[in-house]
Design a protein around this motif. Structure first.
Motif, PDB file in Angstrom:
ATOM      1  N   MET A   1      13.599  32.748 -11.966  1.00  0.00           N
ATOM      2  CA  MET A   1      14.653  32.238 -11.094  1.00  0.00           C
ATOM      3  C   MET A   1      14.794  30.734 -11.283  1.00  0.00           C
ATOM      4  N   ARG A   2      16.011  30.275 -11.393  1.00  0.00           N
ATOM      5  CA  ARG A   2      16.268  28.845 -11.447  1.00  0.00           C
ATOM      6  C   ARG A   2      16.148  28.273 -10.040  1.00  0.00           C
ATOM      7  N   LEU A   3      15.282  27.271  -9.862  1.00  0.00           N
ATOM      8  CA  LEU A   3      15.003  26.735  -8.537  1.00  0.00           C
ATOM      9  C   LEU A   3      15.959  25.621  -8.126  1.00  0.00           C
ATOM     10  N   ALA A 128      17.570  36.228  -4.335  1.00  0.00           N
ATOM     11  CA  ALA A 128      16.620  35.706  -3.345  1.00  0.00           C
ATOM     12  C   ALA A 128      15.213  36.105  -3.741  1.00  0.00           C
ATOM     13  N   MET A 129      14.266  35.471  -3.065  1.00  0.00           N
ATOM     14  CA  MET A 129      12.864  35.715  -3.392  1.00  0.00           C
ATOM     15  C   MET A 129      12.010  35.580  -2.140  1.00  0.00           C
ATOM     16  N   VAL A 174       7.295  38.685  -4.467  1.00  0.00           N
ATOM     17  CA  VAL A 174       6.239  38.112  -5.296  1.00  0.00           C
ATOM     18  C   VAL A 174       4.945  38.014  -4.493  1.00  0.00           C
ATOM     19  N   GLU A 175       3.836  38.318  -5.154  1.00  0.00           N
ATOM     20  CA  GLU A 175       2.522  38.042  -4.581  1.00  0.00           C
ATOM     21  C   GLU A 175       1.840  36.983  -5.430  1.00  0.00           C
ATOM     22  N   ALA A 176       1.415  35.895  -4.796  1.00  0.00           N
ATOM     23  CA  ALA A 176       0.630  34.859  -5.466  1.00  0.00           C
ATOM     24  C   ALA A 176      -0.800  34.946  -4.970  1.00  0.00           C
ATOM     25  N   MET A 207       7.151  31.564 -10.121  1.00  0.00           N
ATOM     26  CA  MET A 207       8.432  31.777  -9.449  1.00  0.00           C
ATOM     27  C   MET A 207       9.591  31.592 -10.420  1.00  0.00           C
ATOM     28  N   GLU A 208       9.517  30.560 -11.250  1.00  0.00           N
ATOM     29  CA  GLU A 208      10.582  30.318 -12.221  1.00  0.00           C
ATOM     30  C   GLU A 208      10.699  31.472 -13.214  1.00  0.00           C
ATOM     31  N   ARG A 209       9.576  32.045 -13.562  1.00  0.00           N
ATOM     32  CA  ARG A 209       9.589  33.168 -14.504  1.00  0.00           C
ATOM     33  C   ARG A 209      10.037  34.467 -13.856  1.00  0.00           C
ATOM     34  N   GLY A 210      10.063  34.502 -12.529  1.00  0.00           N
ATOM     35  CA  GLY A 210      10.400  35.734 -11.831  1.00  0.00           C
ATOM     36  C   GLY A 210       9.273  36.742 -11.841  1.00  0.00           C
TER      37      GLY A 210
END
Length: 240
Positions: A1-3, A128-129, A174-176, A207-210
């Motif tokens: 995703m582009r932030l 969205a994320m 997403v899970e970090a 996040m940027e990589r999705g």
């Protein structure tokens, strides 16, 4: 995703990993809103040019305050980062029941409530994320912090389940999973801790990589061991 240009809400954004996340996200061009509960850190973060909504997410009133503070603004990304631990060790007699309740609320209940209440806003965005920050201890618990481990394991299960529910909606779930990170919460505990800036860098990169799963630092190794033998991963981690 582009932030760049995305509006991001980061809970627990005035300290630790969150304080680094908001700065790195802003550097990527995102519009960042943070939440926090410590008045001194809130003031310092605002002085650095960030919008901060005061909200103690270990209570239902804090969740209400955060949602009210957002108003009807569009949110593209929700980062459920706020977290806390508590003393809970029968071996030493240090069992803080009130702290356990607050830990479960902040680490598990608050993220689930925020997602439910902000989901219509997220669904209305072109993309969205939702990023839930759990822990390597969600994979395999240690003996020293059972309440923290349980709360993060619960958030991990919730994340996996809603990812399946929201498939096809345009919302990436997403899970970090960080390892032990050098923050105020971990002061005096453990060694070889990952720095908060590096932890945040790896999360933002994911996040940027999705990426749906962001294994941070040594959690990459733990995840590999767990994929081969969950029992081995548990036997290693439970000793700590």
């Amino acid at each position: 995703m582009r932030l760049d240009g995305k509006t991001v809400l980061v809970t627990g954004g005035t300290d630790g990993i969150g304080a680094q996340l908001i700065r790195q996200l802003r550097a990527k061009g995102a519009v960042v809103i943070a939440s926090g509960r410590n008045a001194e850190r809130i003031a310092a973060t605002r002085a650095d040019g960030f919008e901060v909504i005061a909200a103690d997410l270990s209570t239902p009133a804090g969740v209400d305050a955060l949602v009210a503070g957002l108003g009807d603004r569009p949110i593209d990304i929700l980062v459920n980062n706020a977290g806390v631990g508590t003393n809970y060790d029968f071996r030493s007699g240090e069992v803080d029941l009130a702290g356990a309740e607050a830990t479960y609320y902040l680490n598990l209940h608050a993220p689930t409530l925020l997602i439910a209440r902000l989901l219509p806003v997220l669904k209305a965005r072109p993309e969205a994320m939702i990023v839930n920050v759990t822990s390597g201890l969600a994979l395999a618990p240690n003996a020293g912090s059972p309440v923290y481990c349980a709360s993060k394991a619960g958030l991990r299960s919730y994340t996996l389940a809603i990812r399946a529910q929201l498939k096809g909606t345009g919302i990436t779930v997403v899970e970090a999973l960080p390892p032990m990170v050098d923050t105020q919460m971990t002061a005096g505990r453990g060694s070889n801790k990952l720095s908060a800036p590096e932890c945040a860098r790896q999360i933002v990169q994911g996040m940027e990589r999705g990426s749906e799963t962001i294994n941070v630092g040594m959690v990459k190794v733990l995840q590999l061991v767990h994929s081969i033998s969950p029992a081995l991963a548990r036997s290693i981690m439970i000793r700590f």
